[in-house]
Design an enzyme around this catalytic site. Structure first.
Site, PDB file in Angstrom:
ATOM      1  CG  ASP A  86      26.105  71.396  29.203  1.00 30.77           C
ATOM      2  OD1 ASP A  86      26.345  70.141  28.670  1.00 30.77           O
ATOM      3  OD2 ASP A  86      25.038  71.808  29.285  1.00 30.77           O
TER       4      ASP A  86
ATOM      5  CD  GLU B  66      19.854  66.098  26.523  1.00 30.00           C
ATOM      6  OE1 GLU B  66      20.055  67.152  25.974  1.00 30.00           O
ATOM      7  OE2 GLU B  66      19.458  65.960  27.715  1.00 30.00           O
ATOM      8  CB  VAL B  67      24.133  66.241  21.386  1.00 31.33           C
ATOM      9  CG1 VAL B  67      24.763  66.637  20.077  1.00 31.33           C
ATOM     10  CG2 VAL B  67      23.482  67.316  22.217  1.00 31.33           C
TER      11      VAL B  67
ATOM     12  CG  HIS C 100      29.222  65.057  23.905  1.00 32.70           C
ATOM     13  ND1 HIS C 100      28.231  64.754  22.688  1.00 32.70           N
ATOM     14  CD2 HIS C 100      28.495  65.334  24.966  1.00 32.70           C
ATOM     15  CE1 HIS C 100      27.162  64.417  23.418  1.00 32.70           C
ATOM     16  NE2 HIS C 100      27.114  64.703  24.686  1.00 32.70           N
TER      17      HIS C 100
HETATM   18  P1  5GP Z   1      24.482  64.229  26.465  1.00 30.95           P
HETATM   19  O1  5GP Z   1      23.278  64.105  27.094  1.00 30.95           O
HETATM   20  O2  5GP Z   1      24.239  64.060  24.718  1.00 30.95           O
HETATM   21  O3  5GP Z   1      25.757  63.557  26.898  1.00 30.95           O
HETATM   22  O4  5GP Z   1      24.829  65.774  26.638  1.00 30.95           O
HETATM   23  C1  5GP Z   1      24.585  66.797  25.601  1.00 30.95           C
HETATM   24  C2  5GP Z   1      24.699  68.120  26.352  1.00 30.95           C
HETATM   25  O5  5GP Z   1      24.820  69.145  25.425  1.00 30.95           O
HETATM   26  C3  5GP Z   1      23.852  68.398  27.562  1.00 30.95           C
HETATM   27  O6  5GP Z   1      24.423  68.610  28.715  1.00 30.95           O
HETATM   28  C4  5GP Z   1      23.211  69.744  26.921  1.00 30.95           C
HETATM   29  O7  5GP Z   1      23.028  70.626  28.154  1.00 30.95           O
HETATM   30  C5  5GP Z   1      24.311  70.442  26.099  1.00 30.95           C
HETATM   31  N1  5GP Z   1      23.629  71.147  25.107  1.00 30.95           N
HETATM   32  C6  5GP Z   1      22.621  70.927  24.114  1.00 30.95           C
HETATM   33  N2  5GP Z   1      22.464  71.968  23.422  1.00 30.95           N
HETATM   34  C7  5GP Z   1      23.494  72.746  23.675  1.00 30.95           C
HETATM   35  C8  5GP Z   1      23.856  74.051  22.920  1.00 30.95           C
HETATM   36  O8  5GP Z   1      23.193  74.439  21.969  1.00 30.95           O
HETATM   37  N3  5GP Z   1      24.876  74.659  23.386  1.00 30.95           N
HETATM   38  C9  5GP Z   1      25.593  74.144  24.401  1.00 30.95           C
HETATM   39  N4  5GP Z   1      26.701  74.964  24.794  1.00 30.95           N
HETATM   40  N5  5GP Z   1      25.530  73.027  25.040  1.00 30.95           N
HETATM   41  C10 5GP Z   1      24.407  72.288  24.712  1.00 30.95           C
END
Ligand code: 5GP
Length: 116
Positions: free
Chosen positions: A31, A97-98, A102
């Protein structure tokens, strides 16, 4: 159906990542903004699932495979004995967020007792 996200670009090699595991179906990488000493994201390479709530019966093999991969990755990272946490944020209230399914592997140090 998930849209193209930053994770699709990582899968395509268009954006770099610190890869920790890869096979035909799954990619795992560090991450970018770690919440623990070890913070790895495990994703299906396919972007057909935006979140856990979209997973259907036909995804059962993929989901099982992801769990087996998580177990292997934790062993390879040497955190299996001390313990780790696996989280998936599904949707708005979970602050996803994404929008590409995942799983977060968190470990390498004692974690908070609760996650909220
Ligand atoms: P979510 O909140 O969607 O569960 O987690 C998304 C995660 O993706 C976050 O912990 C964030 O730090 C990580 N993340 C977002 N953009 C990138 C990126 O470009 N590269 C990597 N390695 N992690 C990312």
């Amino acid at each position: 159906m998930a849209q193209d996200t930053i994770f699709s670009k990582i899968v395509a090699g268009e954006i770099p990542c610190n890869k920790v595991y890869e096979d035909d179906l799954v990619l795992a990488f560090e991450d970018i903004n770690p919440s623990a000493k070890v913070h790895v994201l495990v994703i299906p390479k396919s972007n057909h699932l935006e979140r856990l709530s979209e997973v259907a019966t036909e995804d059962a093999n993929l989901m099982g495979h992801i769990m087996v991969c998580i177990n292997k990755i934790a062993k390879d990272l040497g955190i299996d004995k001390t313990g780790y946490r696996v989280i998936t944020n599904s949707g708005e209230n979970a602050h996803q967020e994404v929008p590409h399914l995942h799983f977060h592997i968190l470990g390498g140090e004692p974690l908070s007792k609760r996650n909220n």
